[in-house]
Design a protein around this motif. Structure first.
Motif, PDB file in Angstrom:
ATOM      1  N   GLY A   1      24.043 131.064   9.421  1.00  0.00           N
ATOM      2  CA  GLY A   1      24.016 130.899   8.099  1.00  0.00           C
ATOM      3  C   GLY A   1      23.577 129.737   7.465  1.00  0.00           C
ATOM      4  O   GLY A   1      23.191 128.915   8.315  1.00  0.00           O
ATOM      5  N   GLY A   2      23.398 129.537   5.982  1.00  0.00           N
ATOM      6  CA  GLY A   2      23.040 128.326   5.482  1.00  0.00           C
ATOM      7  C   GLY A   2      21.409 128.454   4.843  1.00  0.00           C
ATOM      8  O   GLY A   2      21.027 127.423   4.531  1.00  0.00           O
ATOM      9  N   LEU A   3      21.037 129.750   5.256  1.00  0.00           N
ATOM     10  CA  LEU A   3      19.336 129.883   4.742  1.00  0.00           C
ATOM     11  C   LEU A   3      19.860 129.927   3.011  1.00  0.00           C
ATOM     12  O   LEU A   3      20.443 130.547   2.380  1.00  0.00           O
ATOM     13  CB  LEU A   3      18.933 131.177   4.873  1.00  0.00           C
ATOM     14  CG  LEU A   3      18.287 131.267   6.767  1.00  0.00           C
ATOM     15  CD1 LEU A   3      18.086 132.773   7.041  1.00  0.00           C
ATOM     16  CD2 LEU A   3      17.137 130.158   6.749  1.00  0.00           C
ATOM     17  N   PRO A   4      18.884 129.202   2.460  1.00  0.00           N
ATOM     18  CA  PRO A   4      18.912 129.142   1.015  1.00  0.00           C
ATOM     19  C   PRO A   4      18.521 130.655   0.418  1.00  0.00           C
ATOM     20  O   PRO A   4      17.507 130.926   0.702  1.00  0.00           O
ATOM     21  CB  PRO A   4      17.815 128.273   0.496  1.00  0.00           C
ATOM     22  CG  PRO A   4      17.578 127.441   1.810  1.00  0.00           C
ATOM     23  CD  PRO A   4      17.767 128.179   2.956  1.00  0.00           C
ATOM     24  N   TRP A   5      19.409 131.269  -0.196  1.00  0.00           N
ATOM     25  CA  TRP A   5      19.261 132.500  -0.911  1.00  0.00           C
ATOM     26  C   TRP A   5      18.862 132.392  -2.256  1.00  0.00           C
ATOM     27  O   TRP A   5      17.759 132.792  -2.801  1.00  0.00           O
ATOM     28  CB  TRP A   5      20.256 133.406  -0.993  1.00  0.00           C
ATOM     29  CG  TRP A   5      20.398 134.268   0.509  1.00  0.00           C
ATOM     30  CD1 TRP A   5      19.712 134.113   1.509  1.00  0.00           C
ATOM     31  CD2 TRP A   5      21.420 135.025   0.710  1.00  0.00           C
ATOM     32  NE1 TRP A   5      20.191 134.985   2.499  1.00  0.00           N
ATOM     33  CE2 TRP A   5      21.289 135.557   2.020  1.00  0.00           C
ATOM     34  CE3 TRP A   5      22.630 135.631  -0.093  1.00  0.00           C
ATOM     35  CZ2 TRP A   5      22.051 136.419   2.599  1.00  0.00           C
ATOM     36  CZ3 TRP A   5      23.249 136.693   0.469  1.00  0.00           C
ATOM     37  CH2 TRP A   5      23.149 137.123   1.836  1.00  0.00           C
ATOM     38  N   ARG A   6      19.419 131.480  -3.111  1.00  0.00           N
ATOM     39  CA  ARG A   6      19.110 130.873  -4.440  1.00  0.00           C
ATOM     40  C   ARG A   6      19.100 129.619  -4.908  1.00  0.00           C
ATOM     41  O   ARG A   6      20.261 128.890  -4.312  1.00  0.00           O
ATOM     42  CB  ARG A   6      19.797 131.739  -5.524  1.00  0.00           C
ATOM     43  CG  ARG A   6      19.482 131.368  -6.926  1.00  0.00           C
ATOM     44  CD  ARG A   6      20.183 132.141  -8.045  1.00  0.00           C
ATOM     45  NE  ARG A   6      20.056 133.672  -7.966  1.00  0.00           N
ATOM     46  CZ  ARG A   6      19.101 134.107  -8.495  1.00  0.00           C
ATOM     47  NH1 ARG A   6      18.557 133.428  -9.187  1.00  0.00           N
ATOM     48  NH2 ARG A   6      18.919 135.525  -8.630  1.00  0.00           N
ATOM     49  N   TYR A   7      18.147 128.744  -5.225  1.00  0.00           N
ATOM     50  CA  TYR A   7      18.115 127.494  -5.620  1.00  0.00           C
ATOM     51  C   TYR A   7      18.588 127.296  -7.242  1.00  0.00           C
ATOM     52  O   TYR A   7      18.330 128.138  -7.939  1.00  0.00           O
ATOM     53  CB  TYR A   7      16.707 126.907  -5.778  1.00  0.00           C
ATOM     54  CG  TYR A   7      16.236 126.557  -3.895  1.00  0.00           C
ATOM     55  CD1 TYR A   7      16.691 125.506  -3.263  1.00  0.00           C
ATOM     56  CD2 TYR A   7      15.310 127.519  -3.399  1.00  0.00           C
ATOM     57  CE1 TYR A   7      16.399 125.345  -1.799  1.00  0.00           C
ATOM     58  CE2 TYR A   7      15.052 127.383  -2.111  1.00  0.00           C
ATOM     59  CZ  TYR A   7      15.486 126.329  -1.410  1.00  0.00           C
ATOM     60  OH  TYR A   7      15.171 126.145  -0.125  1.00  0.00           O
ATOM     61  N   ALA A   8      19.108 126.162  -7.358  1.00  0.00           N
ATOM     62  CA  ALA A   8      19.038 125.804  -8.818  1.00  0.00           C
ATOM     63  C   ALA A   8      17.965 125.298  -9.382  1.00  0.00           C
ATOM     64  O   ALA A   8      17.094 124.526  -8.382  1.00  0.00           O
ATOM     65  CB  ALA A   8      20.390 124.825  -8.801  1.00  0.00           C
ATOM     66  N   PRO A   9      17.834 125.041 -10.546  1.00  0.00           N
ATOM     67  CA  PRO A   9      16.712 124.321 -11.095  1.00  0.00           C
ATOM     68  C   PRO A   9      16.343 122.673 -10.640  1.00  0.00           C
ATOM     69  O   PRO A   9      15.192 122.407 -10.506  1.00  0.00           O
ATOM     70  CB  PRO A   9      16.748 124.342 -12.576  1.00  0.00           C
ATOM     71  CG  PRO A   9      17.419 125.417 -12.794  1.00  0.00           C
ATOM     72  CD  PRO A   9      18.580 125.618 -11.693  1.00  0.00           C
ATOM     73  N   ASP A  10      17.581 122.142 -10.333  1.00  0.00           N
ATOM     74  CA  ASP A  10      17.458 120.769  -9.726  1.00  0.00           C
ATOM     75  C   ASP A  10      16.897 120.824  -8.341  1.00  0.00           C
ATOM     76  O   ASP A  10      16.874 119.642  -7.513  1.00  0.00           O
ATOM     77  CB  ASP A  10      18.443 119.955  -9.796  1.00  0.00           C
ATOM     78  CG  ASP A  10      19.727 120.567  -9.165  1.00  0.00           C
ATOM     79  OD1 ASP A  10      19.457 121.423  -8.525  1.00  0.00           O
ATOM     80  OD2 ASP A  10      20.970 119.875  -9.427  1.00  0.00           O
TER      81      ASP A  10
END
Length: 251
Positions: free
Chosen positions: A130-139
């Motif tokens: 686990g821990g793969l980025p599925w969605r980022y925030a704009p920052d």
């Protein structure tokens, strides 16, 4: 039993906002370009796409991506699409990256009615932990990450549990097909097309050549018609429109 629809637009007319779609193709080989363009013209949005890759800028699924119609992608390769990278890194697009063989088997398993299976692919990596980025925030911070997956040993070797995939619809491209929906793919265009066709609850196939039932030798059928609900026939121009992703010639 006649599954032929008069046009690609009519074949995709009832795909609603928020639908999930398995889409065949690998790079630009075997991509259902005509159905994708028809879906773009139809206007459905908030689509969840399961496909090996998301096209390139201006071709394949890249057409829907550029129009902002896709909210989530499950795939194994995204490196040829600048707009894809921009949307993912800016937080506009959720992306689940899956090992390529695992993605193929998840589609096949879903189509075969197998809810889950174990595979050694991904053990000891973030795919399993686990821990793969599925969605980022704009920052740039991660707001949705992949969860850890169940692991289990078989014959002393660890395996990770993966779930089969089924989708509301599937879009595929075949070389030949008949009115009953039996399909045959040609050479590299077989890629993910048979697997996507199996995974869709409603599978729509664009075919380069339509033949009558019985003309396809049963031994040559790659996807039987039981998996296919709609068929649309390409024009000669549409059938010939086959792009080369990277052209390499001798100097």
């Amino acid at each position: 039993m006649n599954k032929v629809r008069p046009s690609a637009f009519e074949a995709v007319a009832d795909i609603p906002d928020g639908a999930s779609l398995a889409v065949g193709g690998f790079g630009l080989s075997g991509v259902p370009e005509t159905l994708i363009r028809a879906l773009h013209d139809q206007g459905a949005g908030r689509l969840e796409i399961i496909s090996n890759n998301c096209g390139v800028d201006g071709r394949g699924l890249g057409v829907l991506l550029a129009a902002g119609r896709i909210t989530r992608v499950t795939g194994s390769y995204v490196g040829e699409n600048r707009e894809f990278a921009r949307q993912y890194l800016s937080g506009e697009l959720e992306v689940e990256l899956v090992p390529q063989g695992t993605l193929a088997e998840r589609l096949r398993a879903g189509g075969a009615g197998i809810p889950a299976f174990y595979t050694p692919a991904g053990v000891g990596t973030a795919v399993a932990q686990g821990g793969l980025p599925w969605r980022y925030a704009p920052d740039g911070s991660v707001i949705v990450a992949s969860p850890p997956k169940e692991t289990r040993e078989f014959a002393g070797r660890p395996h990770v549990l993966e779930h089969g995939i089924t989708t509301d619809f599937a879009l595929v491209r075949a070389w030949r097909g008949d009115r009953h929906g039996n399909l045959r793919f040609r050479q590299a265009a077989a890629n993910f097309n048979p697997l996507a066709a199996m995974a869709g609850r409603v599978t729509i196939a664009e075919v380069e050549e339509l033949v009558e039932p019985g003309e396809l030798d049963p031994n040559d059928i790659h996807v039987p018609g039981i998996y296919v609900q709609r068929v649309t026939v390409l024009t000669a121009e549409e059938a010939a429109d086959k792009q080369i992703e990277k052209r390499t010639v001798r100097s």
